[in-house]
Design a protein around this motif. Structure first.
Motif, mmCIF file in Angstrom:
data_model
loop_
_atom_site.group_PDB
_atom_site.id
_atom_site.type_symbol
_atom_site.label_atom_id
_atom_site.label_comp_id
_atom_site.label_asym_id
_atom_site.label_seq_id
_atom_site.Cartn_x
_atom_site.Cartn_y
_atom_site.Cartn_z
ATOM 1 N N GLN A 19 0.851 -1.185 0.000
ATOM 2 C CA GLN A 19 0.000 0.000 0.000
ATOM 3 C C GLN A 19 0.885 1.234 0.000
ATOM 4 O OE1 GLN A 19 -2.542 -0.232 3.439
ATOM 5 N NE2 GLN A 19 -3.692 -1.965 2.639
ATOM 6 N N LYS A 20 0.423 2.276 -0.670
ATOM 7 C CA LYS A 20 1.152 3.539 -0.678
ATOM 8 C C LYS A 20 0.678 4.435 0.456
ATOM 9 C CE LYS A 20 2.304 4.486 -5.504
ATOM 10 N NZ LYS A 20 2.010 5.420 -6.601
ATOM 11 N N ALA A 21 1.621 5.090 1.094
ATOM 12 C CA ALA A 21 1.344 6.152 2.054
ATOM 13 C C ALA A 21 1.952 7.404 1.435
ATOM 14 C CB ALA A 21 1.946 5.835 3.411
ATOM 15 N N ASP A 22 1.166 8.063 0.594
ATOM 16 C CA ASP A 22 1.685 9.188 -0.180
ATOM 17 C C ASP A 22 0.949 10.497 0.094
ATOM 18 O OD1 ASP A 22 -0.673 8.407 -1.356
ATOM 19 O OD2 ASP A 22 0.152 8.164 -3.361
ATOM 20 N N SER A 23 0.204 10.547 1.193
ATOM 21 C CA SER A 23 -0.425 11.795 1.629
ATOM 22 C C SER A 23 0.032 12.056 3.062
ATOM 23 C CB SER A 23 -1.946 11.691 1.574
ATOM 24 O OG SER A 23 -2.427 10.804 2.577
ATOM 25 N N TYR A 24 -0.137 13.285 3.509
ATOM 26 C CA TYR A 24 0.277 13.622 4.868
ATOM 27 C C TYR A 24 -0.383 12.696 5.892
ATOM 28 C CZ TYR A 24 0.720 16.013 9.294
ATOM 29 O OH TYR A 24 0.969 16.290 10.619
ATOM 30 N N PHE A 25 -1.696 12.505 5.779
ATOM 31 C CA PHE A 25 -2.414 11.683 6.753
ATOM 32 C C PHE A 25 -1.960 10.224 6.711
ATOM 33 C CE2 PHE A 25 -6.022 9.091 8.186
ATOM 34 C CZ PHE A 25 -6.125 9.578 9.479
ATOM 35 N N LYS A 26 -1.818 9.661 5.515
ATOM 36 C CA LYS A 26 -1.387 8.262 5.401
ATOM 37 C C LYS A 26 0.016 8.072 5.957
ATOM 38 C CE LYS A 26 -4.189 7.060 1.368
ATOM 39 N NZ LYS A 26 -4.115 6.745 -0.070
ATOM 40 N N ARG A 27 0.900 9.053 5.717
ATOM 41 C CA ARG A 27 2.261 8.961 6.265
ATOM 42 C C ARG A 27 2.238 9.104 7.786
ATOM 43 N NH1 ARG A 27 3.239 12.557 2.087
ATOM 44 N NH2 ARG A 27 3.695 14.222 3.566
ATOM 45 N N LEU A 28 1.379 9.989 8.286
ATOM 46 C CA LEU A 28 1.289 10.217 9.721
ATOM 47 C C LEU A 28 0.835 8.957 10.455
ATOM 48 C CD1 LEU A 28 1.316 12.254 12.130
ATOM 49 C CD2 LEU A 28 -1.094 12.655 11.624
ATOM 50 N N VAL A 29 -0.191 8.312 9.956
ATOM 51 C CA VAL A 29 -0.751 7.126 10.604
ATOM 52 C C VAL A 29 0.120 5.899 10.372
ATOM 53 C CG1 VAL A 29 -2.720 5.560 10.664
ATOM 54 C CG2 VAL A 29 -3.099 8.026 10.518
ATOM 55 N N GLY A 30 0.550 5.688 9.133
ATOM 56 C CA GLY A 30 1.410 4.542 8.831
ATOM 57 C C GLY A 30 0.872 3.242 9.391
ATOM 58 N N LEU A 31 1.679 2.555 10.181
ATOM 59 C CA LEU A 31 1.294 1.272 10.771
ATOM 60 C C LEU A 31 0.905 1.393 12.245
ATOM 61 C CD1 LEU A 31 4.115 -0.916 9.190
ATOM 62 C CD2 LEU A 31 1.717 -0.801 8.490
ATOM 63 N N MET A 32 0.785 2.632 12.743
ATOM 64 C CA MET A 32 0.434 2.822 14.154
ATOM 65 C C MET A 32 -0.912 2.165 14.464
ATOM 66 S SD MET A 32 1.654 6.657 15.250
ATOM 67 C CE MET A 32 0.428 7.473 14.272
ATOM 68 N N GLY A 33 -0.960 1.500 15.597
ATOM 69 C CA GLY A 33 -2.198 0.891 16.060
ATOM 70 C C GLY A 33 -2.521 -0.459 15.444
ATOM 71 N N LYS A 34 -1.744 -0.887 14.470
ATOM 72 C CA LYS A 34 -1.976 -2.192 13.839
ATOM 73 C C LYS A 34 -1.427 -3.288 14.750
ATOM 74 C CE LYS A 34 -3.191 -0.544 9.632
ATOM 75 N NZ LYS A 34 -3.864 0.680 9.910
ATOM 76 N N PRO A 35 -2.034 -4.476 14.725
ATOM 77 C CA PRO A 35 -1.542 -5.569 15.572
ATOM 78 C C PRO A 35 -0.255 -6.209 15.046
ATOM 79 C CG PRO A 35 -3.416 -6.303 14.276
ATOM 80 C CD PRO A 35 -3.260 -4.832 14.015
ATOM 81 N N GLY A 36 0.057 -6.004 13.779
ATOM 82 C CA GLY A 36 1.253 -6.583 13.172
ATOM 83 C C GLY A 36 1.212 -6.372 11.674
ATOM 84 N N ILE A 37 2.196 -6.927 10.996
ATOM 85 C CA ILE A 37 2.262 -6.848 9.536
ATOM 86 C C ILE A 37 2.184 -8.271 9.000
ATOM 87 C CG2 ILE A 37 3.573 -6.065 7.527
ATOM 88 C CD1 ILE A 37 5.145 -4.216 9.312
ATOM 89 N N PRO A 38 1.204 -8.571 8.153
ATOM 90 C CA PRO A 38 1.109 -9.923 7.606
ATOM 91 C C PRO A 38 2.235 -10.204 6.604
ATOM 92 C CG PRO A 38 -0.607 -8.527 6.670
ATOM 93 C CD PRO A 38 0.103 -7.715 7.710
ATOM 94 N N PRO A 39 2.600 -11.465 6.422
ATOM 95 C CA PRO A 39 3.608 -11.814 5.420
ATOM 96 C C PRO A 39 3.214 -11.269 4.049
ATOM 97 C CG PRO A 39 3.042 -13.719 6.745
ATOM 98 C CD PRO A 39 2.067 -12.629 7.114
ATOM 99 N N GLY A 40 4.193 -10.754 3.328
ATOM 100 C CA GLY A 40 3.955 -10.232 1.988
ATOM 101 C C GLY A 40 3.507 -8.790 1.937
ATOM 102 N N PHE A 41 3.182 -8.201 3.110
ATOM 103 C CA PHE A 41 2.698 -6.822 3.136
ATOM 104 C C PHE A 41 3.863 -5.843 3.141
ATOM 105 C CE2 PHE A 41 1.440 -2.909 5.239
ATOM 106 C CZ PHE A 41 0.280 -2.588 4.564
ATOM 107 N N GLY A 42 3.635 -4.667 2.564
ATOM 108 C CA GLY A 42 4.598 -3.581 2.624
ATOM 109 C C GLY A 42 3.875 -2.251 2.616
#
Length: 123
Positions: A19-42
Motif C-alpha cells: 500500500q502507498k502512504a503518499d499523503s500527509y495523513f497516510k504517512r502520519l498514521v502509517g502502521l500505528m495501532g496495527k496488531p502486526g504486519i502480515p507476510p507479503g505486506f509492505g
C-alpha cells in the motif's frame, strides 16, 4: 489499487501486498495501532527520509530508497518506540514484516521497483 515491490537486482519479490502512504495523513498514521504486519505486506512511504515506531506493538524491517529505487539503508528488526536515523538522499521508505529483508536477500545498492500487482515483468 494494490502494488508489489520487486528487487530487480536479485530477481526476488520483496512484498506482494503493498500500500502507498503518499499523503500527509497516510504517512502520519502509517502502521500505528496495527496488531502486526502480515507476510507479503509492505507500506511504501513517500516522501520519507526517516521513520519512527511510536505506538507500534511489533518489530518490523524498513528499506530506505533514493528517487531511483536504489537501496541506501537497511533497518532490520526495528523495535517499538524507536526513531530511525535520517537517511541523506532518501526519498522512500518501505516498511515490511520483520525478516522480510533477509528473506528477499535485499542489500544496499539493489534496485527495487514498485509496480501494480500482477504486472508483467519488465527488463
Amino acid at each position: 489499487m494494490g502494488y508489489e515491490v520487486i528487487n530487480k537486482t536479485r530477481q526476488t519479490v520483496v512484498a506482494n501486498q503493498v500500500q502507498k502512504a503518499d499523503s500527509y495523513f497516510k504517512r502520519l498514521v502509517g502502521l500505528m495501532g496495527k496488531p502486526g504486519i502480515p507476510p507479503g505486506f509492505g507500506l511504501w512511504i513517500v516522501p520519507c527520509q526517516d521513520i519512527h515506531s511510536f505506538f507500534m506493538r511489533f518489530e518490523f524491517d524498513a528499506l530506505f530508497l533514493d528517487a531511483n529505487g536504489t537501496v541506501l539503508y537497511l533497518l532490520e528488526g526495528m523495535k517499538p518506540w524507536r526513531v530511525s536515523r535520517f537517511v541523506k538522499g532518501g526519498k522512500v521508505v518501505l516498511e515490511l514484516p520483520a525478516g522480510a529483508i533477509a528473506q528477499s536477500v535485499t542489500q544496499i545498492g539493489d534496485e527495487l521497483e514498485l509496480r501494480p500487482s500482477g504486472a508483467a515483468q519488465t527488463g
